[in-house]
Write an enzyme that holds these catalytic residues in place. Structure first.
Site, PDB file in Angstrom:
ATOM      1  N   ASP A  45      -7.906  -6.013  -0.510  1.00  0.00           N
ATOM      2  CA  ASP A  45      -9.042  -5.190  -0.076  1.00  0.00           C
ATOM      3  C   ASP A  45      -9.940  -4.856  -1.273  1.00  0.00           C
ATOM      4  O   ASP A  45     -10.981  -4.212  -1.121  1.00  0.00           O
ATOM      5  CB  ASP A  45      -8.589  -3.942   0.687  1.00  0.00           C
ATOM      6  CG  ASP A  45      -7.698  -3.025  -0.116  1.00  0.00           C
ATOM      7  OD1 ASP A  45      -7.352  -3.366  -1.268  1.00  0.00           O
ATOM      8  OD2 ASP A  45      -7.328  -1.946   0.403  1.00  0.00           O
ATOM      9  N   SER A  46      -9.567  -5.361  -2.455  1.00  0.00           N
ATOM     10  CA  SER A  46     -10.485  -5.315  -3.607  1.00  0.00           C
ATOM     11  C   SER A  46     -11.784  -6.038  -3.264  1.00  0.00           C
ATOM     12  O   SER A  46     -12.789  -5.869  -3.951  1.00  0.00           O
ATOM     13  CB  SER A  46      -9.831  -5.969  -4.834  1.00  0.00           C
ATOM     14  OG  SER A  46      -9.327  -7.250  -4.517  1.00  0.00           O
ATOM     15  N   ASP A  84      -3.925  -7.666   2.443  1.00  0.00           N
ATOM     16  CA  ASP A  84      -3.866  -6.200   2.443  1.00  0.00           C
ATOM     17  C   ASP A  84      -4.181  -5.653   3.820  1.00  0.00           C
ATOM     18  O   ASP A  84      -5.173  -6.062   4.443  1.00  0.00           O
ATOM     19  CB  ASP A  84      -4.943  -5.636   1.498  1.00  0.00           C
ATOM     20  CG  ASP A  84      -4.419  -5.372   0.117  1.00  0.00           C
ATOM     21  OD1 ASP A  84      -3.226  -5.048  -0.024  1.00  0.00           O
ATOM     22  OD2 ASP A  84      -5.215  -5.485  -0.836  1.00  0.00           O
ATOM     23  N   LYS A 112       0.484  -6.547   3.066  1.00  0.00           N
ATOM     24  CA  LYS A 112       0.766  -5.595   1.980  1.00  0.00           C
ATOM     25  C   LYS A 112       0.269  -4.210   2.399  1.00  0.00           C
ATOM     26  O   LYS A 112      -0.836  -4.083   2.948  1.00  0.00           O
ATOM     27  CB  LYS A 112       0.079  -6.050   0.690  1.00  0.00           C
ATOM     28  CG  LYS A 112       0.256  -5.079  -0.479  1.00  0.00           C
ATOM     29  CD  LYS A 112       0.024  -5.747  -1.820  1.00  0.00           C
ATOM     30  CE  LYS A 112      -1.420  -5.913  -2.210  1.00  0.00           C
ATOM     31  NZ  LYS A 112      -2.185  -4.656  -2.372  1.00  0.00           N
ATOM     32  N   GLU A 114      -0.047  -0.113   0.984  1.00  0.00           N
ATOM     33  CA  GLU A 114      -0.014   0.779  -0.183  1.00  0.00           C
ATOM     34  C   GLU A 114       0.646   2.096   0.196  1.00  0.00           C
ATOM     35  O   GLU A 114       0.388   2.626   1.284  1.00  0.00           O
ATOM     36  CB  GLU A 114      -1.442   1.074  -0.658  1.00  0.00           C
ATOM     37  CG  GLU A 114      -2.171  -0.125  -1.185  1.00  0.00           C
ATOM     38  CD  GLU A 114      -3.554   0.228  -1.726  1.00  0.00           C
ATOM     39  OE1 GLU A 114      -3.873   1.431  -1.861  1.00  0.00           O
ATOM     40  OE2 GLU A 114      -4.314  -0.704  -2.006  1.00  0.00           O
ATOM     41  N   GLU A 181       1.330  -1.434  -9.544  1.00  0.00           N
ATOM     42  CA  GLU A 181       0.024  -1.432 -10.217  1.00  0.00           C
ATOM     43  C   GLU A 181      -0.048  -0.271 -11.211  1.00  0.00           C
ATOM     44  O   GLU A 181       0.220   0.881 -10.850  1.00  0.00           O
ATOM     45  CB  GLU A 181      -1.106  -1.299  -9.170  1.00  0.00           C
ATOM     46  CG  GLU A 181      -2.487  -1.254  -9.816  1.00  0.00           C
ATOM     47  CD  GLU A 181      -3.638  -1.506  -8.857  1.00  0.00           C
ATOM     48  OE1 GLU A 181      -3.413  -1.823  -7.679  1.00  0.00           O
ATOM     49  OE2 GLU A 181      -4.794  -1.371  -9.333  1.00  0.00           O
TER      50      GLU A 181
HETATM   51  O1  KIV Z   1      -6.720  -5.450  -3.388  1.00  0.00           O
HETATM   52  C1  KIV Z   1      -6.267  -6.006  -4.383  1.00  0.00           C
HETATM   53  O2  KIV Z   1      -6.873  -6.911  -4.959  1.00  0.00           O
HETATM   54  C2  KIV Z   1      -4.973  -5.586  -4.883  1.00  0.00           C
HETATM   55  C3  KIV Z   1      -4.650  -5.967  -6.305  1.00  0.00           C
HETATM   56  C4  KIV Z   1      -5.342  -5.067  -7.252  1.00  0.00           C
HETATM   57  C5  KIV Z   1      -3.199  -5.999  -6.541  1.00  0.00           C
HETATM   58  O3  KIV Z   1      -4.243  -4.923  -4.210  1.00  0.00           O
END
Ligand code: KIV
Length: 266
Positions: A45-46, A84, A112, A114, A181
């Site tokens: 989600d970056s 994510d 994934k 968080e 992270e």
């Molecule tokens: O969203 C993302 O790119 C991430 C990385 C920073 C691990 O979760």
């Protein structure tokens, strides 16, 4: 099935070969990165920051993630695709199942989430239904407003103890992978040794079972012009993106990246 599966990742951990993971958001880069030997493509989600220009990952939606997963799937040459779940997409059981179904059907092989110890419940639910899950601990950018900024996590003894306990509890709940992270290298090493599942680090030192970086950061394209300490620009000294991607994979496998200068002390 991709060439790289969960079984491959478990074998890599057991053999001591490091896992190379990179974020990826489109078909062309998926093709280039998987051809370069990247084991896991993370549709992170970056993308809210590096593609959409937001100042955090919070505005990203499940529809955004599904669009990018489907694009990555079309270019991928055998890597495992991790996606994510974006902000608040796993706030309730119903949302978690519905949104995971959308992302797995778009082409993801693993999701994934968080958080911390509370992820045990959704991860158990997903494991029971055949959806592999990776738990993201430490600096969790979706919680930036609680954390008070993008800061190293786990420096205090109590925080470190809690993170170790959470990691073990999440493995027991059925997590297939952990991502740490911005945590001190010594804590990341302890956690990697304490669990049997692969542990991937970003800003977590070289003793984890693998590394991940944001694609745009490792290509020297940080929007602000300033990269976090844990980033290395792999374009430097290379004459093509393909060469930079290969250099990243080689550096992760040879454990020459991350160096001490990319890591945090306790
Ligand atoms: O969203 C993302 O790119 C991430 C990385 C920073 C691990 O979760």
């Amino acid at each position: 099935m991709p060439d790289v599966t969960l079984t491959t990742l478990q074998s890599l951990k057991q053999s001591g070969e490091k896992i190379a993971m990179l974020t990826c958001y489109d078909a062309t880069f998926a093709h280039a990165a998987s051809q370069a030997g990247v084991d896991v493509l993370l549709v992170g989600d970056s993308l809210g920051m590096v593609l959409q220009g937001h100042d955090s990952t919070l505005p990203v939606t499940v529809a955004d993630m599904a669009y990018h997963v489907a694009s990555v799937k079309r270019g991928n040459q055998g890597a495992l695709i991790l996606v994510d779940l974006p902000f608040m997409a796993y706030a309730t059981t119903e949302q978690t199942l519905h949104n995971c179904a959308t992302l797995m059907q778009a082409g993801a092989h693993m999701v994934k989430l968080e958080g911390a110890g509370w992820l045990a419940e959704p991860i158990r639910l997903l494991a029971e239904r055949g959806i592999p899950a990776c738990a993201h601990l430490g600096l969790t950018p979706q919680a930036v407003n609680i954390l008070g900024g993008y800061k190293v996590q786990g420096r205090q003894d109590s925080q470190a103890r809690q993170m170790r306990a959470d990691a073990i509890a999440l493995e027991q709940a059925g997590a297939c992978m952990l991502l740490l992270e911005c945590v001190p290298s010594s804590l990341a090493e302890e956690i990697s040794q304490a669990v049997k599942i692969p542990v991937i680090g970003i800003g977590a030192g070289s003793a984890t079972d693998g590394q991940v970086l944001v694609l745009h950061d490792m290509l020297g394209l940080a929007l602000s012009g300033r990269s976090p300490k844990f980033v290395k620009n792999f374009m430097a000294g290379q004459d093509s993106i393909a060469a930079a991607l290969s250099a990243y994979v080689q550096a992760v496998k040879a454990v020459t990246f991350p160096a001490a200068e990319h890591s945090f002390s306790a």
